[in-house]
Design an enzyme around this catalytic site. Structure first.
Site, PDB file in Angstrom:
ATOM      1  N   ASP A 172     -26.309 106.427   6.583  1.00 17.35           N
ATOM      2  CA  ASP A 172     -27.537 106.782   7.297  1.00 17.35           C
ATOM      3  C   ASP A 172     -28.464 107.526   6.338  1.00 17.35           C
ATOM      4  O   ASP A 172     -28.037 108.404   5.595  1.00 17.35           O
ATOM      5  CB  ASP A 172     -27.208 107.644   8.523  1.00 17.35           C
ATOM      6  CG  ASP A 172     -28.360 107.702   9.496  1.00 17.35           C
ATOM      7  OD1 ASP A 172     -28.237 107.143  10.602  1.00 17.35           O
ATOM      8  OD2 ASP A 172     -29.414 108.297   9.143  1.00 17.35           O
TER       9      ASP A 172
ATOM     10  N   ASN B  49     -26.181 104.838  20.385  1.00 17.18           N
ATOM     11  CA  ASN B  49     -27.324 105.306  21.163  1.00 17.18           C
ATOM     12  C   ASN B  49     -27.970 104.092  21.815  1.00 17.18           C
ATOM     13  O   ASN B  49     -28.299 103.118  21.132  1.00 17.18           O
ATOM     14  CB  ASN B  49     -28.336 106.020  20.260  1.00 17.18           C
ATOM     15  CG  ASN B  49     -27.800 107.329  19.721  1.00 17.18           C
ATOM     16  OD1 ASN B  49     -27.138 108.078  20.439  1.00 17.18           O
ATOM     17  ND2 ASN B  49     -28.058 107.608  18.455  1.00 17.18           N
TER      18      ASN B  49
ATOM     19  N   GLY C  82     -31.983 108.812  22.512  1.00 16.36           N
ATOM     20  CA  GLY C  82     -32.640 109.026  21.226  1.00 16.36           C
ATOM     21  C   GLY C  82     -32.592 107.828  20.298  1.00 16.36           C
ATOM     22  O   GLY C  82     -32.742 107.978  19.077  1.00 16.36           O
TER      23      GLY C  82
ATOM     24  N   HIS D 111     -26.211  99.076  16.827  1.00 16.09           N
ATOM     25  CA  HIS D 111     -25.459  99.569  15.664  1.00 16.09           C
ATOM     26  C   HIS D 111     -24.582 100.725  16.112  1.00 16.09           C
ATOM     27  O   HIS D 111     -24.827 101.346  17.154  1.00 16.09           O
ATOM     28  CB  HIS D 111     -26.414 100.016  14.552  1.00 16.09           C
ATOM     29  CG  HIS D 111     -27.393 101.056  14.992  1.00 16.09           C
ATOM     30  ND1 HIS D 111     -28.537 100.748  15.711  1.00 16.09           N
ATOM     31  CD2 HIS D 111     -27.394 102.410  14.853  1.00 16.09           C
ATOM     32  CE1 HIS D 111     -29.193 101.860  15.977  1.00 16.09           C
ATOM     33  NE2 HIS D 111     -28.518 102.890  15.481  1.00 16.09           N
TER      34      HIS D 111
HETATM   35  P1  AMP Z   1     -30.437 105.339  16.399  1.00 15.20           P
HETATM   36  O1  AMP Z   1     -31.149 106.611  16.706  1.00 15.20           O
HETATM   37  O2  AMP Z   1     -29.096 105.237  17.055  1.00 15.20           O
HETATM   38  O3  AMP Z   1     -31.316 104.129  16.642  1.00 15.20           O
HETATM   39  O4  AMP Z   1     -30.101 105.389  14.849  1.00 15.20           O
HETATM   40  C1  AMP Z   1     -30.915 104.872  13.860  1.00 15.20           C
HETATM   41  C2  AMP Z   1     -30.487 105.528  12.588  1.00 15.20           C
HETATM   42  O5  AMP Z   1     -30.958 104.747  11.514  1.00 15.20           O
HETATM   43  C3  AMP Z   1     -31.042 106.945  12.392  1.00 15.20           C
HETATM   44  O6  AMP Z   1     -29.956 107.860  12.289  1.00 15.20           O
HETATM   45  C4  AMP Z   1     -31.832 106.834  11.089  1.00 15.20           C
HETATM   46  O7  AMP Z   1     -31.701 107.977  10.280  1.00 15.20           O
HETATM   47  C5  AMP Z   1     -31.224 105.604  10.449  1.00 15.20           C
HETATM   48  N1  AMP Z   1     -32.085 104.869   9.528  1.00 15.20           N
HETATM   49  C6  AMP Z   1     -33.359 104.480   9.711  1.00 15.20           C
HETATM   50  N2  AMP Z   1     -33.799 103.763   8.653  1.00 15.20           N
HETATM   51  C7  AMP Z   1     -32.770 103.691   7.787  1.00 15.20           C
HETATM   52  C8  AMP Z   1     -32.587 103.099   6.501  1.00 15.20           C
HETATM   53  N3  AMP Z   1     -33.566 102.428   5.884  1.00 15.20           N
HETATM   54  N4  AMP Z   1     -31.384 103.228   5.897  1.00 15.20           N
HETATM   55  C9  AMP Z   1     -30.389 103.915   6.500  1.00 15.20           C
HETATM   56  N5  AMP Z   1     -30.492 104.486   7.709  1.00 15.20           N
HETATM   57  C10 AMP Z   1     -31.671 104.400   8.342  1.00 15.20           C
END
Ligand code: AMP
Ligand code: ZN
Length: 114
Positions: free
Chosen positions: A31, A88, A94, A101
Site C-alpha cells: 500500500d 472495505n 472508507g 481488493h
Molecule cells: P480502500 O480504501 O480499501 O479502497 O483502499 C485503497 C488503498 O489503495 C488505500 O489504502 C491507498 O493507500 C492504496 N493505494 C492507492 N493508490 C495506490 C497505489 N498507486 N499503489 C499502492 N497503493 C495505493
C-alpha cells in the site's frame, strides 16, 4: 478493465508498481500509504466492483486471493505473529478504490475491533 481505475492500470503495467507476488488471477503490492509496518494489497487483475455483484466467475479469483495471502504470510514472516485481513466495501467503510481488493496488515499489535 476499467480505463480510469488505478488498480486495473497497475495490473496491466501502465502504472509501475513492485509486484511482490502474483498468480493467474491476482497480484500483491505494498500500500502506498501504509497503516501498519506491513500493509499489502491483494488485488484481482480483473475489475470486480461491488461485493453484491459477485457471481460464480469470481470463485477462481477467491481461491487465488487466499493462496496469495498464504504465500505472503510466509514470505513476510508474519505467520506466527499474526495479521489482519480487511475488505472495505462502500463509503461508510472508507473505500477509496472501487476495484475489489484485500488489505493485509501486520508488523505490530493492531488495535482490537469494536
Ligand atoms: P480502500 O480504501 O480499501 O479502497 O483502499 C485503497 C488503498 O489503495 C488505500 O489504502 C491507498 O493507500 C492504496 N493505494 C492507492 N493508490 C495506490 C497505489 N498507486 N499503489 C499502492 N497503493 C495505493
Ligand atoms: Zn479496476
Amino acid at each position: 478493465m476499467s480505463s480510469d481505475c488505478i488498480f486495473c492500470m497497475i495490473g496491466v503495467g501502465s502504472i509501475k508498481s513492485e509486484i511482490l507476488y502474483n498468480n493467474d488471477t491476482c497480484f500483491v503490492i505494498r500500500d502506498i500509504d501504509p497503516k501498519a509496518p506491513i500493509h499489502l494489497l491483494v488485488i484481482p487483475y480483473k475489475h470486480f466492483g461491488d461485493l453484491t455483484n459477485l457471481t460464480s466467475d469470481f470463485y477462481e479469483t477467491l481461491c487465488d486471493i487466499f493462496e496469495a495471502m498464504k504465500n505472503m504470510a510466509l514470505q513476510m514472516q508474519i505467520k506466527d505473529t499474526g495479521y489482519r485481513i480487511v475488505i472495505n466495501q462502500g463509503s461508510n467503510a472508507g473505500q477509496q478504490v472501487e476495484h475489489l481488493h484485500v488489505h493485509m496488515l501486520a508488523g505490530k499489535p493492531l488495535s482490537t475491533m469494536g
